[in-house]
Design an enzyme around this catalytic site. Structure first.
Site, PDB file in Angstrom:
ATOM      1  N   GLU A 155       0.796  -1.244   0.000  1.00  0.00           N
ATOM      2  CA  GLU A 155       0.000   0.000   0.000  1.00  0.00           C
ATOM      3  C   GLU A 155       0.828   1.294   0.000  1.00  0.00           C
ATOM      4  OE1 GLU A 155      -2.631  -0.473   3.362  1.00  0.00           O
ATOM      5  OE2 GLU A 155      -3.704  -2.122   2.432  1.00  0.00           O
ATOM      6  N   GLU A 261      -5.833 -11.030  -1.245  1.00  0.00           N
ATOM      7  CA  GLU A 261      -6.627 -10.882  -0.011  1.00  0.00           C
ATOM      8  C   GLU A 261      -8.123 -10.874  -0.341  1.00  0.00           C
ATOM      9  OE1 GLU A 261      -5.283  -7.473   2.279  1.00  0.00           O
ATOM     10  OE2 GLU A 261      -3.188  -7.873   1.811  1.00  0.00           O
TER      11      GLU A 261
HETATM   12  C1  XIL Z   1      -5.968  -6.603   8.388  1.00  0.00           C
HETATM   13  C2  XIL Z   1      -6.223  -7.799   9.290  1.00  0.00           C
HETATM   14  O1  XIL Z   1      -7.085  -8.669   8.635  1.00  0.00           O
HETATM   15  C3  XIL Z   1      -6.819  -7.351  10.603  1.00  0.00           C
HETATM   16  O2  XIL Z   1      -6.923  -8.451  11.504  1.00  0.00           O
HETATM   17  C4  XIL Z   1      -5.940  -6.275  11.234  1.00  0.00           C
HETATM   18  O3  XIL Z   1      -6.556  -5.783  12.404  1.00  0.00           O
HETATM   19  C5  XIL Z   1      -5.739  -5.128  10.247  1.00  0.00           C
HETATM   20  O4  XIL Z   1      -5.176  -5.639   9.048  1.00  0.00           O
HETATM   21  N1  XIL Z   1      -4.930  -4.890   3.708  1.00  0.00           N
HETATM   22  C6  XIL Z   1      -3.853  -5.619   4.149  1.00  0.00           C
HETATM   23  C7  XIL Z   1      -4.002  -6.516   5.309  1.00  0.00           C
HETATM   24  O5  XIL Z   1      -2.804  -5.614   3.477  1.00  0.00           O
HETATM   25  O6  XIL Z   1      -2.806  -6.660   6.020  1.00  0.00           O
HETATM   26  C8  XIL Z   1      -5.104  -6.059   6.228  1.00  0.00           C
HETATM   27  O7  XIL Z   1      -5.274  -7.036   7.243  1.00  0.00           O
HETATM   28  C9  XIL Z   1      -6.374  -5.841   5.449  1.00  0.00           C
HETATM   29  C10 XIL Z   1      -6.196  -4.773   4.401  1.00  0.00           C
END
Ligand code: XIL
Length: 347
Positions: A155, A261
Site C-alpha cells: 500500500e 486478499e
Molecule cells: C488486516 C487484518 O485482517 C486485521 O486483523 C488487522 O486488524 C488489520 O489488518 N490490507 C492488508 C491486510 O494488506 O494486512 C489487512 O489485514 C487488510 C487490508
C-alpha cells in the site's frame, strides 16, 4: 474501453450469472486446491492451527497456500529494535511445511501495524536506512528457503496515485521502494518479490501509477516478480469489465498476479441488512466472474487466489468497518456458502 468489449463483458456476465448456483455437486468434503490449476490460499491466525478444530480442518483440506493475517507484520515480528519474535510465525511456517503448503510472507514494509519504536525512531537518513535494511534482511534471512514469496511493500500509493507519505518516504525518500526490493533480494535471492495494494482494479488512476512504478523497476532491473491485487471487493464494485481490463493490463507486464486478499462484501454501504439468498447468489456470481477472468491470465503468471480468511465469523471486515457482512467462503457455522460452491464449479 471499446463498445464491442463492453458488450462482450455484459454478455459474459449475463451468461455466468444465469447459470444457477448448484449446490448438489458441491460439498465441502471436496477440496478447492485439489481441483484448481493454481494455488488457492487463505490468511490465517494462530488459532487456526489448534488441533481438532473445524478451522484447522478447513485450512488443511481446502487451501495449499498460507498467508499470515497478522503475525508476519512488523509489530508482531519486530517488537523492539533488537528483538525479533519468531515463535508464532515459525509455528505457521512449520505447519505449512508439514502439510506441503506454500507460505506467502505478508508484509515487510507497510505504514500500518508498525511497532511503536519504529514509528518514533529518530536519526539521520543513514540511521533510517540502517533500520530499514536490518528489518527487511533479518526477516528474509530468518525465513530463507522456507518462504516462497514476500509482499515486500504494501500500500505505498494513495487513492489519487501519489506516493503515500509514510515514515519510510519521509526519512529515506522515494528510493525506499526500490531499496526494499534490492535488500530483500540480496537476503533471499530465491524468494519471489511482490508489490501489494488495494483498489487496483476499481481505481484506474491508482492502477496507472502502480503500473508505471513497476515498469520503472523493470527498466532498471530491480527484482520484482509479481503484483498482489488485494481484491477486497463487493457484489457491486468493481464492475466486471474493469476486472477483465485490470487483469489483462497487469499480465502485459509479464509478472505474476496474486489475488492476495480476496473477500466479497455483500454490504459495502454498511446498511442494515437482511441476509437473503439473492445476496448470497450475487456474491457467488461475482466470485465466478473473478475466477473466470483470473483463468484468462496465462498460466505461468497465475500465482494464485488467496482469501482473506475462511469463515465469515472471523472476517476482518466486520471488526474493521464495524458492520454486518458475510464476505468469505464459509458461514459463521463453518458451512460452505453458495460462493464456495460456485467457485468450486468454476475451477
Ligand atoms: C488486516 C487484518 O485482517 C486485521 O486483523 C488487522 O486488524 C488489520 O489488518 N490490507 C492488508 C491486510 O494488506 O494486512 C489487512 O489485514 C487488510 C487490508
Amino acid at each position: 474501453m471499446k463498445h464491442s468489449f463492453k458488450f462482450f463483458f455484459l454478455f459474459l456476465t449475463v451468461i455466468l450469472s444465469c447459470k444457477k448456483t448448484e449446490t448438489k455437486d458441491c460439498d465441502d468434503s471436496l477440496s478447492l486446491y485439489s481441483k484448481a490449476e493454481f494455488p488457492i490460499g487463505v490468511a490465517i491466525e494462530p488459532y487456526d492451527l489448534l488441533a481438532g478444530t473445524r478451522n484447522l480442518e478447513i485450512v488443511s483440506r481446502q487451501f495449499n497456500s498460507i498467508t499470515a493475517e497478522n503475525v508476519f507484520k512488523p509489530n508482531n515480528l519486530h517488537p523492539s529494535q533488537n528483538t525479533f519474535n519468531w515463535t508464532e510465525a515459525d509455528e505457521m511456517v512449520n505447519f505449512a511445511i508439514a502439510e506441503s503448503k506454500r507460505i506467502h510472507g505478508h508484509t515487510l514494509i507497510w505504514h500500518n501495524q508498525l511497532p511503536p519504536w519504529m514509528n518514533s525512531f529518530e536519526g539521520s537518513t543513514g540511521d533510517w536506512e540502517q533500520i530499514f535494511k536490518d528489518h527487511i534482511q533479518s526477516i528474509c534471512h530468518h525465513f530463507k528457503g522456507k518462504i516462497s514469496s514476500w509482499d515486500v511493500i504494501n500500500e505505498a500509493f494513495t487513492d489519487d496515485g501519489n506516493l503515500r507519505n509514510t515514515i519510510w518516504k519521509q526519512n529515506i525518500g522515494a528510493s525506499y521502494l526500490e531499496k526494499a526490493f534490492l535488500y530483500a533480494h540480496e537476503a533471499d535471492p530465491s524468494a519471489l518479490l511482490f508489490y501489494n495494494d488495494y483498489d487496483l482494479v476499481l481505481n484506474e488512476k491508482k492502477r496507472r501509477a502502480v503500473i508505471q512504478f513497476i515498469k520503472k523497476l523493470q527498466q532498471r532491473n530491480i527484482p520484482i516478480h509479481g503484483i498482489g491485487l488485494q481484491m477486497h471487493i463487493s457484489i457491486i464494485h468493481p464492475d466486471n469489465s474493469s476486472i477483465a481490463e485490470a487483469f489483462q493490463e497487469f499480465s502485459e507486464l509479464g509478472i505474476k498476479i496474486h489475488l492476495s486478499e480476496l473477500d466479497i462484501s455483500i454490504n459495502p454501504l454498511s446498511k442494515s441488512l437482511n441476509l437473503t439468498d439473492e445476496l448470497l447468489e450475487k456474491q457467488a456470481n461475482k466470485m465466478a466472474i473473478v475466477s473466470y477472468h483470473y483463468q484468462q491470465i496465462p498460466k505461468s503468471l497465475r500465482y494464485g487466489i488467496s482469501f482473506w480468511g475462511h469463515s465469515d465469523a472471523h472476517s476482518w471486515i466486520r471488526s474493521f468497518f464495524n458492520r454486518e457482512d458475510y464476505p468469505l467462503l464459509f458461514d459463521d457455522n463453518y458451512e460452505a456458502k453458495p460462493v464456495y460452491c460456485k467457485f468450486y464449479e468454476s475451477l
